[in-house]
Every structure is written in C-alpha cells, then in structure tokens.
Design an enzyme around this catalytic site. Structure first.
Site, mmCIF file in Angstrom:
data_model
loop_
_atom_site.group_PDB
_atom_site.id
_atom_site.type_symbol
_atom_site.label_atom_id
_atom_site.label_comp_id
_atom_site.label_asym_id
_atom_site.label_seq_id
_atom_site.Cartn_x
_atom_site.Cartn_y
_atom_site.Cartn_z
ATOM 1 N N GLY A 241 0.778 -1.244 0.000
ATOM 2 C CA GLY A 241 0.000 0.000 0.000
ATOM 3 C C GLY A 241 0.798 1.277 0.000
ATOM 4 N N ASP A 265 4.373 -3.174 3.116
ATOM 5 C CA ASP A 265 5.161 -2.833 1.925
ATOM 6 C C ASP A 265 6.628 -3.034 2.270
ATOM 7 O OD1 ASP A 265 6.042 -1.685 -0.602
ATOM 8 O OD2 ASP A 265 4.112 -0.654 -0.677
ATOM 9 N N ASP A 286 7.363 -8.554 1.572
ATOM 10 C CA ASP A 286 7.773 -8.789 0.190
ATOM 11 C C ASP A 286 6.589 -9.399 -0.551
ATOM 12 O OD1 ASP A 286 8.775 -10.291 -2.168
ATOM 13 O OD2 ASP A 286 10.732 -9.634 -1.471
ATOM 14 N N HIS A 306 -1.902 -4.690 -11.796
ATOM 15 C CA HIS A 306 -1.641 -4.159 -13.144
ATOM 16 C C HIS A 306 -0.145 -3.949 -13.384
ATOM 17 C CE1 HIS A 306 -1.472 0.540 -12.555
ATOM 18 N NE2 HIS A 306 -0.740 -0.090 -11.671
#
Length: 397
Positions: A241, A265, A286, A306
């Site tokens: 995030g 993160d 990770d 994405h």
C-alpha cells in the site's frame, strides 16, 4: 470542416450544453463531468483538421520537455507565488538564460499551463498551481524521467522482438533502455536511483487524480464490516500500500472503526510513510515472498496487479489466498477494468505505460475473470463508479 460534418459538431456541442445544464446544483457530478468532457472532445475532433492535429501531436513532446525543465528550475513555484513575474526575474533566480526561459514559457502559455500577462510577464493559472503541488511534481518527474527513454526505444525494441506482447519483467523496453536485467521496481530501489524512486512513491499517492476514492461510492460498510468483528485480526490490510494514502482515506471515511489496520510494503517505502494514523500498524513485506497478515476481513490492493504479467500475478494471488479465511475474507482490487469497446484515452494510455515500464498490462473484465479464476478465487462482483474512475473487483476463496 475536415472529416466530421457540421451537423455532428453542433450535435456534440449541444450535448455538452445539455449535460452541463442538468439539475440546479452549482457543482458538476463526476458522471456528468466525464460525459461532458467526452462530448467536448468530440467537438474539438470535429473542428480540428487532421493534418493540423497530427502536426500538433507530433510536436507535443516538446511541451512535456518544457514542463519538466521548468519543474527542475522551480519555475512553477516562482510563478505561483507572484501575481506577475518577469522572464528576467525567473532567469535570475534560476540562474538560467532569459531567452531560454521565454522560449519554454511560450509553449506553456500557449497550452494554458501558465498565464501570459504581457511581453515577458507571467502569472499563475489553476494549472500552474496544480503542477506546483507535491503530488503533481512527483508524477511528472517520475513519468518523464523513467519512461521517455524506453518509449523512444520502444519502436525498435518491438521490431527486434518480433512484435510480441511483452510479459517478461526482466527483459522489456525499460530494461533495454537502462541496460539492466533487473525488474523495474528492483532497479528503482537501487541507491543511485533514490530520487526517481521517491518521485514514484509520491506519484503513487496521487495516481487516482481527481477521481473519487472507492470508499465514496462503494457500499463498503454494508458489504464488508462484520457484526462483532474480533479485534485480534485486522479489518483491512493494505497489501503493498505504499505510504498508506488509501488506508488513510479509508480511516477518514470510517473514523470510528477500531480496526486493526495494517499497511504492508517494503521497509524502504514504509520508512517514508510519515503521516499515518496511530491505528495503522506498519509491517515490512515482500509481495512475492510473504503472505500478508493472516485472517483479515479485507485484503486491499490498489494498482498492484496491473504492475505484473499473469505469471507474477499468480504468485501474488497465491500468497494472498494463503492468508484468507474461507467464508470471511475478501480480496478487494481497485484497478482499471477496460471495456472491450469504447475504451477511454487515459485507460488505454495507462495500459501502454504499464507495457513500457513493467512489461505488464491493464485488463478487461474477461482478463480479470480468467486471472482470478485461474488462481482459484471466486469473483463476487466487478463494480464501476460513475464517470471514468477505476473499478472495484471483489473476490473470495
């Protein structure tokens, strides 16, 4: 007129007026804004002759360069702070040539990014003020600095690779341009690239632009907040995030929820997340090696999948699945859901930027369904907000 009739141009112009005249509210809804903008672009397309439009488009990279140089010289900051400032004064403060400043700003005033107040005199527009903001500066610096060279080399790279759709994160346009075999995100975290990586994370904070946050239109509370939630397990885990901007928006919308809330993160990213609610626990993580914290109600991923081709997405989804509880946990994906027909310009451009930078892609509904079902997840629904914002995909075990 060029390739569009006068009647068609008038019809689209009338559509703009009709859309903007809806209701008595002085503010335009996101849905009406997007529709009116689409109609206005059709009017422009009708009035602009293709031979003129194509020349303008071919020369448009010079505008991009002018913006980047002016950002580097803090020109937007100077103009924002003054009602009127001269090219000579800008050149003096920036230690730059006045003729160069005039040439750069000639482009930006013609484009509307800066106001021209006289011969060599400049003032701010709402564009100037926005470009001078922290989030906009991060965006334009990161995108320009990281993408221009791969884009320039992309034509030859595609030819040399036989025009195959790029899916290898270690051998794409970005890697060829930067002479590396490291995946893009790994390359960005190398110490010598710290400035680009910092700009990237600043951009990620504002990559939704003005489009509404999912918590403003999606029935989040009704759908996800369980009765008698046990506070031993998180209500929401923001997976990869960033600096926690989306999680903070969630808490702004639901300030009375006790959580817990977890931001996961890389440690280097978490170290730059400085303005978080005390309700948020930061955990180093990770994306490919670690399952998220177990047993949460919501696993939220915005603009994560994405970034990767299907093979890498499958590993990420396997890790998330390992943490989910059947009948309780939800995976909530906030991302573009591309239509098969009539895709908007921003979404289609974003798709190509993913190709250039990451050898990845934006996905259509059919591609999302295929990916998630292959990973053993059941799609509860795909939801699109009013306007042209990113959608929400909800999946369960």
């Amino acid at each position: 007129m060029s390739n569009v009739s006068k009647d068609e141009a008038l019809k689209n112009a009338s559509n703009v007026v009709a859309l903007l005249s809806q209701g008595s509210d002085p503010f335009i809804s996101e849905e009406v804004r997007a529709q009116a903008l689409q109609a206005a672009n059709l009017v422009i397309r009708a009035l602009e002759k293709p031979e003129d439009g194509l020349i303008k488009f071919a020369f448009s990279p010079t505008t991009w360069m002018a913006i980047r140089v002016c950002a580097q010289l803090n020109v937007f900051d100077m103009i924002t702070k003054h009602e009127t400032i001269s090219a000579a004064e800008i050149a003096r403060i920036a230690n730059a040539d006045e003729t160069l400043i005039r040439r750069l700003l000639r482009v930006l005033t013609a484009a509307g990014f800066v106001a021209e107040k006289g011969n060599g005199l400049y003032g701010p527009t709402h564009w100037t003020v926005h470009i001078n903001s922290r989030l906009a500066q991060g965006m334009l610096k990161f995108i320009y600095d990281s993408s221009m060279l791969p884009i320039a080399q992309g034509v030859n790279w595609l030819k040399e690779t036989g025009y195959r759709n790029p899916v290898d994160p270690q051998h794409g346009m970005f890697q060829a341009a930067n002479q590396t075999d490291m995946p893009t995100f790994k390359w960005l975290t190398v110490p010598k690239n710290k400035e680009i990586w910092d700009n990237a994370n600043t951009f990620f904070e504002g990559d939704r632009g003005s489009r509404p946050s999912w918590v403003t239109w999606f029935p989040t509370k009704e759908k996800f907040f369980p009765e008698g939630h046990q506070q031993e397990v998180p209500l929401l885990v923001d997976v990869a995030g960033g600096r926690g901007h989306d999680l903070m928006e969630f808490l702004d919308k639901y300030p009375d929820e006790l959580g817990p809330f977890v931001l996961q993160d890389q440690q280097v990213v978490l170290d730059s997340a400085l303005s978080l609610s005390p309700k948020i626990e930061k955990q180093p993580f990770d994306l490919f090696e670690d399952p998220p914290v177990k047993g949460a109600r919501i696993y939220f991923m915005k603009f994560i999948l994405h970034d990767y081709a299907d093979e890498q997405c499958m590993q990420i989804l396997r890790n998330v699945k390992a943490s989910m509880v059947k009948g309780y946990s939800y995976l909530v994906i906030n991302d573009f859901i591309l239509p098969d027909v009539g895709c908007g310009l921003l979404q289609s451009q974003w798709d190509l930027m993913m190709m250039v930078l990451l050898s990845s892609m934006e996905r259509t509904e059919a591609q999302w369904r295929a990916l998630l079902e292959s990973a053993g997840l059941s799609i509860e629904g795909l939801y699109l907000p009013p306007g042209d914002a990113q959608g929400i995909i909800v999946a369960t075990l």
